[in-house]
Scaffold this active site. Structure first.
Site, PDB file in Angstrom:
ATOM      1  N   HIS A 170     -34.653  -6.462 -63.302  1.00 22.35           N
ATOM      2  CA  HIS A 170     -34.937  -5.032 -63.481  1.00 22.35           C
ATOM      3  C   HIS A 170     -36.016  -4.814 -64.539  1.00 22.35           C
ATOM      4  CE1 HIS A 170     -31.372  -4.507 -61.122  1.00 22.35           C
ATOM      5  NE2 HIS A 170     -30.604  -5.062 -62.042  1.00 22.35           N
TER       6      HIS A 170
ATOM      7  N   HIS B  39     -29.828  -2.940 -57.013  1.00 21.25           N
ATOM      8  CA  HIS B  39     -29.628  -4.299 -56.508  1.00 21.25           C
ATOM      9  C   HIS B  39     -29.676  -4.296 -54.986  1.00 21.25           C
ATOM     10  CE1 HIS B  39     -27.270  -3.687 -60.202  1.00 21.25           C
ATOM     11  NE2 HIS B  39     -27.849  -4.799 -60.557  1.00 21.25           N
TER      12      HIS B  39
END
Lengths: 355, 355
Positions: free
Chosen positions: A81, A243
């Protein structure tokens, strides 16, 4: 477990020692097993004025170490991320960040020393995105830290309005709103606010921030090797998680204006935003979408908010909470007041956010 | 052509008025014909403290207008490389930026008013990447500006060591090194250096900066609709241009360490870098590669330079000169001395670069 005395020191920067094997996926990586270690080593080398890297266990902390008398801030979560969270370590934001493997929670034995490294004697706030693994592992580490006499408070970020429960979550997921929590709580800590006060400000941000995202194309997780999910050539996933978790629905690809409305409306409705209010509008890229497209989304989102009588007084546009090279974006709105706005404006000096 | 009096004003922010048509490619855009206008409108709305947008003709200038007595800096080129150039307009860098259509040079009737808007009475330096269209159109605009009594100097950035001539270029292409030229010349102008001095500093950066890039996957140009070039599943293009122009060679995909060496070696050789020298190392993302991978490249590039006895004293890692969502990266090395380092360090406040 004896982790006392583990600190984040300048001598601890190291990459992997494996010979450079090429990954099976076409990526700028060596052995996918080394992806996080190699990346963190480069990150620490690039920003020696801001961060130090501990390799065993892996965590990143502020170059200067804990600030005596200041509440320490620790966050973390799965890698993939970037720049979240290590990119927000520095002055005015986080004191330590704990990266797990890609899309995998960090372990308590990483989190505990990060808490220790961030403790300047005024206690530590952990900022956790609401995913089951992160929540459990942070809880375990916090218990151990408390046993060692460190005062710890914790907040849970759950800004994603898309779904109530999901693949990795009981309750809402924590997504891009985390940046606002970390920035604003970080500024409060630098002002000398005590632990209860910093936690209260963080909770106030969490209560007033909402996000929703969309994916146009899936990312490829290095050690998996194929796209995280399948999307048709003419399909987008509205309400996507960071995700690649399923969102609210798949819909036919549409113009940016229409897609933006699918994100802004649920966010603004959930916040019950009304005329006369003012907000931070944050358009976040998921990693693989050109910046130029993020500004198209920003322009439309802003107009939609203004049509509700809402003033956009602060803005952020860019790739801050990504999902590897996923194509897509999210819209985050934070309801502001004078205090939150001032804390947002306070100086920050990190690799990813600086003013 | 009478363009006198055209200024970049707060009233001139506007997006397209077309109804939102969806693009044929899956992108966060409306009608591809409006991509640049929509994006610039959002950009100007997001950064009102930094920039103003003129819509007819299209250019971006510093929010406060020209700085009286300071040399003005103007750059520009095709869109699709964001944040270049508009993201570098603000204090300490550019005074105006002129975006063309995607991968298409801006026209003289855009460039001339940008020069006018940047002129604070001390003359204007235009910074042009070496592409035939850009060179011609900037030359025409500069001639017109000079006829109007504005003193103008121009520099040509040609840092790409990959190829000598290419699809759109006589001589080397201008790529990511442009960021260093704009930052350092911008700082010199803010110090009060005169036009000849600012041009000389810019030329010194150009003489000491080299870059080379690699592509793993092609971008999709909105109005074209398919990938800009074809790469096999197991192929990468070494020496790629920022418009997808062919590079030096196609090779089988390899580990990041090996690919980085294919970029660093020709760059360092071309600069004739030797032991004891110090450099800025800039790893630039092409738009669709995760930040984490850029740090892997950075770490390896740094080690390769250190093996030559070169000290990396300044670093930049991120997406600054992109090619839409192309997957890949470039390595830029700038030989530093005390003056260039101090100018690099000088304060800058733009949308994309701030310290």
């Amino acid at each position: 477990m004896n982790l006392r005395g583990l600190v984040c020191g300048p001598g601890s920067v190291a990459g992997s020692n494996s010979p450079a094997r090429r990954p099976e996926v076409k990526k700028l990586l060596n052995d996918p097993a080394d992806a996080v270690a190699d990346s963190l080593a480069g990150f620490a080398l690039a920003h020696p004025d801001l961060v130090r890297l501990s390799s065993t266990p892996v965590f990143v902390c502020r170059a200067g170490g804990a600030v005596t008398g200041k509440v320490g801030l620790v966050s973390g979560g799965g890698s993939g991320h970037e720049p979240l969270h290590a990119g927000f370590v520095g002055d005015g934001m986080l004191d330590a960040a704990v990266p797990g493997a890609v899309f995998t929670s960090p372990t308590p034995d990483q989190i505990l020393p990060a808490i220790q490294a961030a403790d300047g004697g005024a206690g530590v706030l952990t900022i956790v995105k609401n995913y089951t693994g992160d929540v459990l592992n942070f809880e375990t580490a916090v218990e151990l830290a408390v046993e060692e006499g460190i005062e710890v408070a914790s907040v849970l970020v759950n800004d994603d309005v898309a779904v109530e429960d999901s693949l990795y979550t009981a309750g809402r997921r924590g997504v891009a709103g985390t940046v606002a929590v970390e920035k604003i709580a970080g500024a409060a800590a630098y002002r000398g606010t005590d632990l209860a006060g910093v936690a209260a400000v963080a909770e106030r941000v969490i209560a007033n921030v909402r996000s929703m995202g969309v994916a146009l194309a899936a990312p490829v997780v290095p050690h998996v090797g194929g796209p995280s999910f399948d999307l048709g050539d003419d399909e987008i996933e509205v309400g996507i998680g960071i995700h690649g978790e399923p969102g609210r629905r798949r819909v036919p690809a549409a113009a940016a204006d229409a897609v933006t409305e699918m994100l802004v409306t649920p966010v603004a409705d959930d916040l019950d935003l009304g005329g006369g209010e003012r907000v931070l509008l944050f358009v976040n890229g998921m990693g693989g979408t050109p910046l130029s497209e993020l500004y198209v989304v920003y322009g439309r989102a802003r107009r939609l908010l203004e049509e509700r009588g809402v003033t956009v007084s602060r803005s952020l546009v860019g790739n801050y909470v990504t999902s590897l090279e996923m194509q897509g974006a999210s819209v985050t709105v934070l309801r502001l007041d004078d205090e939150l706005e001032a804390l947002w404006d306070a100086p920050v000096n990190t690799a990813a956010l600086r003013w």
